[in-house]
Every structure is written in structure tokens, then in C-alpha cells.
Design a protein around this motif. Structure first.
Motif, PDB file in Angstrom:
ATOM      1  N   ALA A   1      24.702  45.360  -0.132  1.00 36.49           N
ATOM      2  CA  ALA A   1      25.803  44.303  -0.460  1.00 36.49           C
ATOM      3  C   ALA A   1      25.044  43.652  -1.637  1.00 36.49           C
ATOM      4  O   ALA A   1      25.749  43.367  -2.714  1.00 36.49           O
ATOM      5  N   GLN A   2      23.727  43.408  -1.784  1.00 38.50           N
ATOM      6  CA  GLN A   2      23.160  42.574  -2.892  1.00 38.50           C
ATOM      7  C   GLN A   2      23.161  43.661  -4.217  1.00 38.50           C
ATOM      8  O   GLN A   2      23.547  43.191  -5.079  1.00 38.50           O
TER       9      GLN A   2
ATOM     10  N   LYS B   1      26.363  43.486  -5.534  1.00 35.00           N
ATOM     11  CA  LYS B   1      26.478  42.112  -6.489  1.00 35.00           C
ATOM     12  C   LYS B   1      26.024  42.162  -7.792  1.00 35.00           C
ATOM     13  O   LYS B   1      26.377  41.762  -8.933  1.00 35.00           O
ATOM     14  N   TYR B   2      24.587  42.783  -7.818  1.00 41.03           N
ATOM     15  CA  TYR B   2      23.877  42.653  -8.969  1.00 41.03           C
ATOM     16  C   TYR B   2      24.748  43.983  -9.975  1.00 41.03           C
ATOM     17  O   TYR B   2      24.697  43.670 -11.111  1.00 41.03           O
TER      18      TYR B   2
ATOM     19  N   GLU C   1      27.789  44.572 -10.446  1.00 42.00           N
ATOM     20  CA  GLU C   1      28.844  43.823 -11.135  1.00 42.00           C
ATOM     21  C   GLU C   1      28.501  42.952 -12.165  1.00 42.00           C
ATOM     22  O   GLU C   1      28.988  42.869 -13.220  1.00 42.00           O
ATOM     23  N   ALA C   2      27.229  42.217 -12.129  1.00 42.57           N
ATOM     24  CA  ALA C   2      26.838  41.237 -12.866  1.00 42.57           C
ATOM     25  C   ALA C   2      26.134  42.024 -14.188  1.00 42.57           C
ATOM     26  O   ALA C   2      26.400  41.593 -15.138  1.00 42.57           O
TER      27      ALA C   2
ATOM     28  N   VAL D   1      23.968  35.090 -10.746  1.00 39.89           N
ATOM     29  CA  VAL D   1      24.396  35.586  -9.270  1.00 39.89           C
ATOM     30  C   VAL D   1      23.412  35.068  -8.207  1.00 39.89           C
ATOM     31  O   VAL D   1      23.954  34.386  -7.261  1.00 39.89           O
TER      32      VAL D   1
ATOM     33  N   GLU E   1      24.267  31.761  -5.543  1.00 43.56           N
ATOM     34  CA  GLU E   1      24.440  32.132  -4.039  1.00 43.56           C
ATOM     35  C   GLU E   1      23.529  31.040  -3.448  1.00 43.56           C
ATOM     36  O   GLU E   1      24.094  30.506  -2.265  1.00 43.56           O
TER      37      GLU E   1
END
Length: 182
Positions: free
Chosen positions: A61-62, A65-66, A68-69, A85, A89
Motif C-alpha cells: 500500500a505504501q 502511494k510513493y 503516485e508521488a 506524502v 500521513e
């Protein structure tokens, strides 16, 4: 989401807030309203097997997110977005959420070796993913740089959480360029 997925997802969320030792089976079961037998049906080895699944899940999951960034950005801009990010959080969780892997890895020396190996696997995966990203942007020595960057970011994340101040993460933005150009 099936029962197994709920167990893993919920455990991942709880370990971010409470770490390995603060995460109790009864709290997990109560929050998703399933009987204890469901846990052992899906995870016959019990809590440690569930924690391993939650670590792997949290790692995936992390990294999404990374990713996408980082997507579509230069190395420096992408890494700064990744720091954003992490900062977001912490702020959004009122500084209660730890890194989903570090929260378990910090206790790994006192618990099962397979849990430590799961944390190691996730961290190495993150580093390899970042090394690939850097390589695609023409950066040299990407393995060493990705390891250095993650060491900086994890330390800054922990300090930011402990001090309830994202300035430690924000400070890393000054050093991203230095690492990339080294």
C-alpha cells in the motif's frame, strides 16, 4: 473485501498506531466483528502469521502511494513529493501513524525471525523500486543512493512522529539534491 483481507487490512492499520506489542488479537477481531476461529482459519499460526501478512500488505500500500508521488517527475521533484506524502500521513493521523513497516521492525529483534525477514523484504523492495526509478532518470549508483535516501527518510519520519513536527521530514528536501548529485 473478504474476511482474510479485512483481518490483514485492519491489522496493518492498527500496527501503524500501536506497533507489534500494542496490537492485540481481540482488538482486531472486535473491530471487524469476526470470531476468533476466523483468525485461525485464515492464519493457523496465529498473530505472527497475521502480522507478516499485514507487513507485506502495508508495504504494498505504501509503495503505491510513493509511486503516485514519483510518477512523471524528475528525481528531485519526485523525491520531494514522496516526502510530502510522508508529512501528510503524519499530519492527517495527528502524528499517530508510524511507518507501517518500521512500527513492526523496531520490535523485530525481540520477536520471530520470520517477521524480521518480512520487514527486510519490504524495505529491500522499496529500495529496489526507488533504485529503478532513479536509474530511469539517469542517476548513477542508484542502489547506494536509494538505500541512503530511505535511511534518511525513515529516520526523519520517526523523529517527526516523536516530536510531532514534520520539520524533520521537510529538512530532508535540502539533502535530496546532495544525495542525487553525489
Amino acid at each position: 473485501m473478504n474476511t482474510r483481507e479485512k483481518l490483514v487490512s485492519t491489522t496493518s492499520k492498527i500496527i501503524r498506531k500501536k506497533g507489534y506489542f500494542g496490537t492485540g488479537i481481540n482488538e482486531i477481531l472486535k473491530s471487524i466483528e469476526v470470531p476468533k476461529g476466523s483468525l485461525y482459519h485464515h492464519f493457523p499460526a496465529g498473530k505472527d502469521e497475521l502480522i507478516i501478512a499485514a507487513v507485506l500488505y502495508g508495504g504494498e500500500a505504501q509503495i503505491l502511494k510513493y509511486g503516485e508521488a514519483l510518477r512523471g517527475k524528475t528525481a528531485e521533484t519526485g523525491l520531494n513529493a514522496m516526502i510530502d506524502v510522508m508529512s501528510k500521513e503524519l499530519i492527517d493521523s495527528n502524528f499517530e501513524d508510524a511507518c507501517p513497516i518500521a512500527a513492526v521492525a523496531l520490535a523485530a529483534g525481540n520477536i520471530d525471525e520470520t517477521i524480521r525477514k518480512a520487514c527486510d523484504k519490504v524495505f529491500k523492495g522499496w529500495q529496489q523500486s526507488l533504485a529503478g526509478y532513479l536509474e530511469r532518470r539517469g542517476i548513477e549508483n542508484t542502489t547506494e543512493k536509494s538505500e541512503q535516501l530511505y535511511a534518511m527518510f525513515e529516520g526523519a519520519y520517526i523523529l517527526s512522529q516523536a516530536h510531532r513536527d514534520v520539520k524533520y521530514l521537510e529538512l530532508q528536501k535540502k539533502f535530496v539534491k546532495v544525495v542525487l548529485e553525489a
